[in-house]
Enzyme design. Sequence first.
Site, PDB file in Angstrom:
ATOM      1  N   TYR A  21       0.860  -1.180   0.000  1.00 38.93           N
ATOM      2  CA  TYR A  21       0.000   0.000   0.000  1.00 38.93           C
ATOM      3  C   TYR A  21       0.893   1.226   0.000  1.00 38.93           C
ATOM      4  O   TYR A  21       1.814   1.333   0.814  1.00 38.93           O
ATOM      5  CB  TYR A  21      -0.885  -0.005   1.251  1.00 38.93           C
ATOM      6  N   LYS A  28       4.811   9.296   8.531  1.00 39.93           N
ATOM      7  CA  LYS A  28       4.730   8.783   9.889  1.00 39.93           C
ATOM      8  C   LYS A  28       5.801   9.344  10.832  1.00 39.93           C
ATOM      9  O   LYS A  28       5.734  10.499  11.237  1.00 39.93           O
ATOM     10  CB  LYS A  28       4.721   7.247   9.857  1.00 39.93           C
ATOM     11  N   ASP A  83       9.343   2.688  -0.721  1.00 36.19           N
ATOM     12  CA  ASP A  83       8.316   3.361   0.076  1.00 36.19           C
ATOM     13  C   ASP A  83       8.635   3.064   1.542  1.00 36.19           C
ATOM     14  O   ASP A  83       8.281   2.014   2.070  1.00 36.19           O
ATOM     15  CB  ASP A  83       6.927   2.848  -0.300  1.00 36.19           C
TER      16      ASP A  83
HETATM   17  P1  KE4 Z   1      -0.618   8.292   4.475  1.00 43.79           P
HETATM   18  O1  KE4 Z   1      -1.134   8.996   3.249  1.00 43.79           O
HETATM   19  O2  KE4 Z   1      -1.713   7.489   5.172  1.00 43.79           O
HETATM   20  O3  KE4 Z   1       0.132   9.227   5.431  1.00 43.79           O
HETATM   21  O4  KE4 Z   1       0.487   7.244   4.019  1.00 43.79           O
HETATM   22  C1  KE4 Z   1       0.153   6.279   3.051  1.00 43.79           C
HETATM   23  C2  KE4 Z   1       1.102   5.100   3.169  1.00 43.79           C
HETATM   24  C3  KE4 Z   1       2.123   4.974   2.247  1.00 43.79           C
HETATM   25  N1  KE4 Z   1       3.004   3.953   2.321  1.00 43.79           N
HETATM   26  C4  KE4 Z   1       2.910   3.020   3.307  1.00 43.79           C
HETATM   27  C5  KE4 Z   1       3.906   1.902   3.345  1.00 43.79           C
HETATM   28  C6  KE4 Z   1       1.882   3.103   4.276  1.00 43.79           C
HETATM   29  O5  KE4 Z   1       1.787   2.152   5.238  1.00 43.79           O
HETATM   30  C7  KE4 Z   1       0.966   4.172   4.221  1.00 43.79           C
HETATM   31  C8  KE4 Z   1      -0.176   4.307   5.216  1.00 43.79           C
HETATM   32  N2  KE4 Z   1      -0.315   3.253   6.173  1.00 43.79           N
HETATM   33  C9  KE4 Z   1      -1.641   3.033   6.669  1.00 43.79           C
HETATM   34  C10 KE4 Z   1      -1.571   1.807   7.610  1.00 43.79           C
HETATM   35  N3  KE4 Z   1      -1.484   0.596   6.902  1.00 43.79           N
HETATM   36  C11 KE4 Z   1      -2.175   4.236   7.336  1.00 43.79           C
HETATM   37  C12 KE4 Z   1      -3.423   3.998   8.150  1.00 43.79           C
HETATM   38  C13 KE4 Z   1      -4.657   4.548   7.462  1.00 43.79           C
HETATM   39  O6  KE4 Z   1      -4.815   4.357   6.224  1.00 43.79           O
HETATM   40  O7  KE4 Z   1      -5.484   5.158   8.185  1.00 43.79           O
END
Ligand code: KE4
Length: 428
Positions: A144, A267, A239
């Site tokens: 993701y 994060k 990523d």
């Molecule tokens: P954000 O746009 O949510 O800040 O980041 C996206 C993203 C990009 N790359 C990786 C490897 C990630 O894990 C994420 C976001 N992680 C999720 C948890 N699996 C955030 C939680 C959510 O979607 O509310």
Amino acid sequence: MLYKRSSQLFAEAEKVIPGGVNSPVRAFKAVGGTPIFVKSAKGAYLYDEDGNRLIDYINSWGPMILGHAYEPVVQAVIEKAKLGTSFGMPTELETQIAALAVSMVPNIDKIRFVNSGTEACMSAVRLARGFTKRDKIIKFAGCYHGHSDSFLIQAGSGAITFGSPNSPGVTAGTAKDTLLAKYNDLENVATLIEANKNEIAAIIVEPVAGNMGCIPPNKGFLEGLRQLCTDNGILLIFDEVMTGFRLARGGVQELFNITADIVCFGKVIGGGLPVGAFAAREEIMNYLAPLGPVYQAGTLSGNPLAMAAGLAMLQALDSDRAIFQRLEEKTAYLAAGIDKVLKANNVTFTINSVGSMISVHFDAAPVVDFQTAANGDNETFKKFFHGLLQEGIYIAPSAYETWFITDALTYEDLDFTIRAIDKVSKTF
Ligand code: KE4
């Protein structure tokens, strides 16, 4: 554990927020029940609206690596807020955090700050396409990279296929440029490259996957991706939104001594405020506006509050190098404890962990990609999740997520958790 107030608040939220949440995974759809509403948090503990204290193994999905309300970050934000919250103009603070991040992470000369991991990954892919003048990307099923259209693509049938959108609103025109590969399957990637010669701009990968549970790269997988990219003029995008500044001071590039061409962050880099970033060697980053032709922008990019929080966080991690060892030891201790009690209770499971990322899968077979992660017994996972919640422990409300260990956890917290898992797993 009672959740009466959370249930009331959820009912109110649903009236004015779609699904009652601002991000779907918070809605407990994968485990059932109603989401917990948090009142406050400190260190390793969440305090919910019903007065329950929960040991937190999610930590806002990663950022709170030093625990909630970490004093240096809180103070930095308070002091900065008194001087203005956003200017839309450059500040010295941005240079300070950029210089520190560049000094901590290998193989990057410049970094651009944005407001989320999605924005970081989306911008990195646009930059790779602009730099290579190619359109296609390879991503991996189960990885993701945020909710940008190019990433919301589900595997079609077979290994060599154009993805099909897995979200309405993503056009076929977008989907055709995203190729789906199997994580940990280098042959599959090589076949995709052969079938799309000179058309692939980038391979984007979670170098340690965390969105199908925690899945480590097989030995040689990342090195193989690196070689395939080098041989075919493809940019390798790591990523590291989850792994950056968590698995090592320099992230996975340092941990496994692998060179990515572009690295994405989120994060931890924001210390709990909205920050994403992407970084690369100068030759690539200078392709970005206003220097180069690839456009990318943001009103609140580099805003003083987020930069103050991020700088305080990175300074703390940079000054205490032993933290990553402590996190690794705490995670190994937890994994060993869980392994012991689940085995004693004849539970079928596997545990995956790298550094301070860990996940428990209720299946006997090794979990090495999305398909094997999907084999986990979700009914057992639901009992596991809700059973632990009743014991005052908050893990990810989905089997397709990793836990994030915080240095604020004590060994007493870990022992408490292991005992709770022993108690809960006797009911499976
Ligand atoms: P954000 O746009 O949510 O800040 O980041 C996206 C993203 C990009 N790359 C990786 C490897 C990630 O894990 C994420 C976001 N992680 C999720 C948890 N699996 C955030 C939680 C959510 O979607 O509310």
